[in-house]
Design a protein around this motif. Sequence first.
Motif, PDB file in Angstrom:
ATOM      1  N   GLY A 190     119.776  17.650 -41.220  1.00 34.03           N
ATOM      2  CA  GLY A 190     118.852  18.355 -42.097  1.00 34.03           C
ATOM      3  C   GLY A 190     117.931  17.406 -42.855  1.00 34.03           C
ATOM      4  N   ALA A 191     117.172  17.975 -43.783  1.00 32.38           N
ATOM      5  CA  ALA A 191     116.107  17.229 -44.448  1.00 32.38           C
ATOM      6  C   ALA A 191     116.526  16.568 -45.762  1.00 32.38           C
ATOM      7  CB  ALA A 191     114.916  18.157 -44.713  1.00 32.38           C
ATOM      8  N   LYS A 192     117.744  16.834 -46.239  1.00 31.42           N
ATOM      9  CA  LYS A 192     118.185  16.205 -47.491  1.00 31.42           C
ATOM     10  C   LYS A 192     118.388  14.715 -47.266  1.00 31.42           C
ATOM     11  CE  LYS A 192     120.986  17.953 -50.394  1.00 31.42           C
ATOM     12  NZ  LYS A 192     122.184  18.515 -51.081  1.00 31.42           N
ATOM     13  N   HIS A 193     117.686  13.905 -48.050  1.00 31.79           N
ATOM     14  CA  HIS A 193     117.692  12.462 -47.810  1.00 31.79           C
ATOM     15  C   HIS A 193     119.021  11.791 -48.162  1.00 31.79           C
ATOM     16  CE1 HIS A 193     113.369  13.164 -47.462  1.00 31.79           C
ATOM     17  NE2 HIS A 193     113.314  12.027 -46.804  1.00 31.79           N
ATOM     18  N   GLN A 194     119.869  12.477 -48.922  1.00 29.79           N
ATOM     19  CA  GLN A 194     121.202  11.916 -49.177  1.00 29.79           C
ATOM     20  C   GLN A 194     121.979  11.744 -47.875  1.00 29.79           C
ATOM     21  OE1 GLN A 194     119.763  14.280 -50.935  1.00 29.79           O
ATOM     22  NE2 GLN A 194     120.235  14.130 -53.114  1.00 29.79           N
ATOM     23  N   TYR A 195     121.719  12.617 -46.910  1.00 29.06           N
ATOM     24  CA  TYR A 195     122.335  12.499 -45.584  1.00 29.06           C
ATOM     25  C   TYR A 195     121.383  11.868 -44.573  1.00 29.06           C
ATOM     26  CZ  TYR A 195     125.666  15.847 -47.548  1.00 29.06           C
ATOM     27  OH  TYR A 195     126.605  16.472 -48.349  1.00 29.06           O
ATOM     28  N   LEU A 196     120.103  12.193 -44.713  1.00 21.87           N
ATOM     29  CA  LEU A 196     119.128  11.740 -43.719  1.00 21.87           C
ATOM     30  C   LEU A 196     119.012  10.216 -43.672  1.00 21.87           C
ATOM     31  CD1 LEU A 196     115.740  13.429 -42.983  1.00 21.87           C
ATOM     32  CD2 LEU A 196     115.856  10.959 -43.091  1.00 21.87           C
ATOM     33  N   LEU A 197     118.961   9.565 -44.836  1.00 22.28           N
ATOM     34  CA  LEU A 197     118.767   8.118 -44.863  1.00 22.28           C
ATOM     35  C   LEU A 197     119.913   7.347 -44.188  1.00 22.28           C
ATOM     36  CD1 LEU A 197     117.189   7.531 -48.404  1.00 22.28           C
ATOM     37  CD2 LEU A 197     116.046   7.425 -46.184  1.00 22.28           C
ATOM     38  N   PRO A 198     121.187   7.605 -44.557  1.00 21.77           N
ATOM     39  CA  PRO A 198     122.254   6.870 -43.863  1.00 21.77           C
ATOM     40  C   PRO A 198     122.367   7.220 -42.386  1.00 21.77           C
ATOM     41  CG  PRO A 198     123.176   8.495 -45.376  1.00 21.77           C
ATOM     42  CD  PRO A 198     121.729   8.417 -45.659  1.00 21.77           C
ATOM     43  N   THR A 199     122.109   8.485 -42.047  1.00 19.56           N
ATOM     44  CA  THR A 199     122.183   8.877 -40.637  1.00 19.56           C
ATOM     45  C   THR A 199     121.078   8.212 -39.827  1.00 19.56           C
ATOM     46  OG1 THR A 199     123.077  11.027 -41.308  1.00 19.56           O
ATOM     47  CG2 THR A 199     122.270  10.832 -39.056  1.00 19.56           C
ATOM     48  N   ALA A 200     119.865   8.196 -40.370  1.00 23.12           N
ATOM     49  CA  ALA A 200     118.759   7.530 -39.683  1.00 23.12           C
ATOM     50  C   ALA A 200     119.037   6.039 -39.528  1.00 23.12           C
ATOM     51  CB  ALA A 200     117.460   7.751 -40.459  1.00 23.12           C
ATOM     52  N   ALA A 201     119.592   5.410 -40.571  1.00 25.93           N
ATOM     53  CA  ALA A 201     119.911   3.981 -40.499  1.00 25.93           C
ATOM     54  C   ALA A 201     120.891   3.692 -39.372  1.00 25.93           C
ATOM     55  CB  ALA A 201     120.486   3.501 -41.837  1.00 25.93           C
ATOM     56  N   LEU A 202     121.920   4.520 -39.245  1.00 25.55           N
ATOM     57  CA  LEU A 202     122.919   4.316 -38.192  1.00 25.55           C
ATOM     58  C   LEU A 202     122.338   4.592 -36.809  1.00 25.55           C
ATOM     59  CD1 LEU A 202     126.005   5.946 -39.953  1.00 25.55           C
ATOM     60  CD2 LEU A 202     125.626   3.506 -39.516  1.00 25.55           C
ATOM     61  N   ILE A 203     121.507   5.626 -36.694  1.00 21.89           N
ATOM     62  CA  ILE A 203     120.870   5.921 -35.408  1.00 21.89           C
ATOM     63  C   ILE A 203     119.940   4.779 -35.013  1.00 21.89           C
ATOM     64  CG2 ILE A 203     119.216   7.439 -34.241  1.00 21.89           C
ATOM     65  CD1 ILE A 203     120.404   9.763 -35.792  1.00 21.89           C
ATOM     66  N   GLY A 204     119.193   4.233 -35.989  1.00 26.61           N
ATOM     67  CA  GLY A 204     118.325   3.098 -35.698  1.00 26.61           C
ATOM     68  C   GLY A 204     119.111   1.903 -35.181  1.00 26.61           C
ATOM     69  N   SER A 205     120.250   1.613 -35.806  1.00 29.92           N
ATOM     70  CA  SER A 205     121.108   0.523 -35.342  1.00 29.92           C
ATOM     71  C   SER A 205     121.611   0.779 -33.934  1.00 29.92           C
ATOM     72  CB  SER A 205     122.294   0.348 -36.284  1.00 29.92           C
ATOM     73  OG  SER A 205     121.876  -0.085 -37.553  1.00 29.92           O
ATOM     74  N   LEU A 206     122.052   2.017 -33.680  1.00 32.43           N
ATOM     75  CA  LEU A 206     122.570   2.357 -32.357  1.00 32.43           C
ATOM     76  C   LEU A 206     121.486   2.236 -31.295  1.00 32.43           C
ATOM     77  CD1 LEU A 206     124.929   3.430 -30.651  1.00 32.43           C
ATOM     78  CD2 LEU A 206     124.178   5.759 -31.227  1.00 32.43           C
ATOM     79  N   LEU A 207     120.278   2.717 -31.605  1.00 25.43           N
ATOM     80  CA  LEU A 207     119.171   2.633 -30.651  1.00 25.43           C
ATOM     81  C   LEU A 207     118.834   1.183 -30.318  1.00 25.43           C
ATOM     82  CD1 LEU A 207     116.713   5.384 -31.973  1.00 25.43           C
ATOM     83  CD2 LEU A 207     117.910   5.385 -29.779  1.00 25.43           C
ATOM     84  N   LEU A 208     118.741   0.333 -31.338  1.00 29.52           N
ATOM     85  CA  LEU A 208     118.292  -1.035 -31.097  1.00 29.52           C
ATOM     86  C   LEU A 208     119.361  -1.883 -30.412  1.00 29.52           C
ATOM     87  CD1 LEU A 208     115.942  -2.870 -31.280  1.00 29.52           C
ATOM     88  CD2 LEU A 208     116.591  -3.497 -33.603  1.00 29.52           C
ATOM     89  N   ILE A 209     120.619  -1.726 -30.816  1.00 28.46           N
ATOM     90  CA  ILE A 209     121.673  -2.499 -30.164  1.00 28.46           C
ATOM     91  C   ILE A 209     121.826  -2.057 -28.703  1.00 28.46           C
ATOM     92  CG2 ILE A 209     123.599  -1.008 -30.827  1.00 28.46           C
ATOM     93  CD1 ILE A 209     125.313  -3.430 -31.173  1.00 28.46           C
ATOM     94  N   THR A 210     121.621  -0.756 -28.434  1.00 36.95           N
ATOM     95  CA  THR A 210     121.669  -0.260 -27.053  1.00 36.95           C
ATOM     96  C   THR A 210     120.491  -0.799 -26.251  1.00 36.95           C
ATOM     97  OG1 THR A 210     122.765   1.766 -27.799  1.00 36.95           O
ATOM     98  CG2 THR A 210     121.746   1.801 -25.624  1.00 36.95           C
ATOM     99  N   ALA A 211     119.288  -0.773 -26.837  1.00 37.14           N
ATOM    100  CA  ALA A 211     118.102  -1.275 -26.145  1.00 37.14           C
ATOM    101  C   ALA A 211     118.219  -2.764 -25.839  1.00 37.14           C
ATOM    102  CB  ALA A 211     116.855  -1.007 -26.994  1.00 37.14           C
ATOM    103  N   ASP A 212     118.727  -3.535 -26.807  1.00 39.89           N
ATOM    104  CA  ASP A 212     118.877  -4.973 -26.594  1.00 39.89           C
ATOM    105  C   ASP A 212     119.925  -5.262 -25.514  1.00 39.89           C
ATOM    106  OD1 ASP A 212     118.259  -7.737 -27.344  1.00 39.89           O
ATOM    107  OD2 ASP A 212     120.313  -7.790 -28.105  1.00 39.89           O
ATOM    108  N   THR A 213     121.006  -4.494 -25.499  1.00 37.70           N
ATOM    109  CA  THR A 213     122.045  -4.676 -24.480  1.00 37.70           C
ATOM    110  C   THR A 213     121.519  -4.338 -23.090  1.00 37.70           C
ATOM    111  OG1 THR A 213     123.747  -4.112 -26.118  1.00 37.70           O
ATOM    112  CG2 THR A 213     124.388  -4.031 -23.799  1.00 37.70           C
ATOM    113  N   ILE A 214     120.783  -3.232 -22.980  1.00 38.59           N
ATOM    114  CA  ILE A 214     120.182  -2.858 -21.696  1.00 38.59           C
ATOM    115  C   ILE A 214     119.202  -3.930 -21.238  1.00 38.59           C
ATOM    116  CG2 ILE A 214     118.635  -1.202 -20.576  1.00 38.59           C
ATOM    117  CD1 ILE A 214     119.917   0.973 -22.304  1.00 38.59           C
ATOM    118  N   GLY A 215     118.388  -4.434 -22.166  1.00 39.13           N
ATOM    119  CA  GLY A 215     117.412  -5.469 -21.825  1.00 39.13           C
ATOM    120  C   GLY A 215     118.044  -6.747 -21.320  1.00 39.13           C
TER     121      GLY A 215
END
Length: 345
Positions: A288-313
């Motif tokens: 949802g749009a509440k930043h109390q949840y959105l910010l930590p969730t986005a941070a973790l998704i960003g980490s997951l995306l980048l570590i996955t992209a770097d591993t694939i690369g």
Amino acid sequence: MTEENYISAYQQKKHRKNILLILTICLLIIIMFMISMGTGFIRLTPIELVRTLFGMGTDKQNIILFDFRLPRIVISILVGMALAVSGSILQGVSRNALADPGILGINSGAGLAVMLFISFFPTTTAAPVFFLPILAFVGAAATAILIYVLAYKRGEGISPTRLLLTGVAVAAGISAAMIVLTLRLSPENYQFVAIWMAGSIWGSNWSFVLALLPWILILLPIAYSKARVLNTFNLGEIPATGLGLAIEKERLILLAIAVGLAGASVSVSGGIGFIGLIAPHLARQLVGAKHQYLLPTAALIGSLLLITADTIGRWILQPSEIPAGIVVAVIGAPYFLYLLARSKA
């Protein structure tokens, strides 16, 4: 059950669901962390990996894991967090679903400053390494101010469309300037800058981790403390002002946080785009749009995306590797076009 009790029960259920989602993403990051440690030109089996982690590996395995892979993985996690939170803040402040430090040109400004520095100074000594995030912040801040000034229109403020188009134009101009500057570089520096511009996790040693870590530890908690402010921004400027929010003051603080996170990330990871665009959108769909949840969730998704992209690369074209920024762009570019097609701005 009264209406008040029903609402309370619903909120508790949603809270538990969001916490479960966050824990699930954390588990996925841990799994990718383990996979990434064993991935590379020299593969480490799970047994070799465990033995090395507990100090029973060979000298070669210790060097591969502790001196090369672990710093790179940690940087991927930190940079993914920083870019995702930076994008979340920019989208919240501007109320523009397409805002992202890469698309708006902030990454390009930071990159130009770092490129000018590494063109004339070595980055192997300790002082320049710790100076790079500061330099990147200066470049990113200067670019953000330029975009803000050009996009601002008296009496109307900043519209999402004008902000996006101004950012794209400024980013294009900075990219052109960077290309001109690369023509003056030596072949060795040119190759390095070309890889860096593509979004390679190039600062892969512990010095770069230590240079980036203070920015993350200071700015991420401040960003989370502004979650309620970002929620108020979602209501629009007039309602937010009516609720007693100092709009311009809070906007400048939040923009400074976003610019600091993006600039520090670019200084060690190059021009990685779309993390700040994709992660907040996925987080918004999940919690949802509440930043109390959105910010930590986005941070973790960003980490997951980048570590996955770097591993694939690192895995897909061994012994060569594809910069993580290119892998992310393969996913991010179509997603950006999808969001652009849906946008009503």
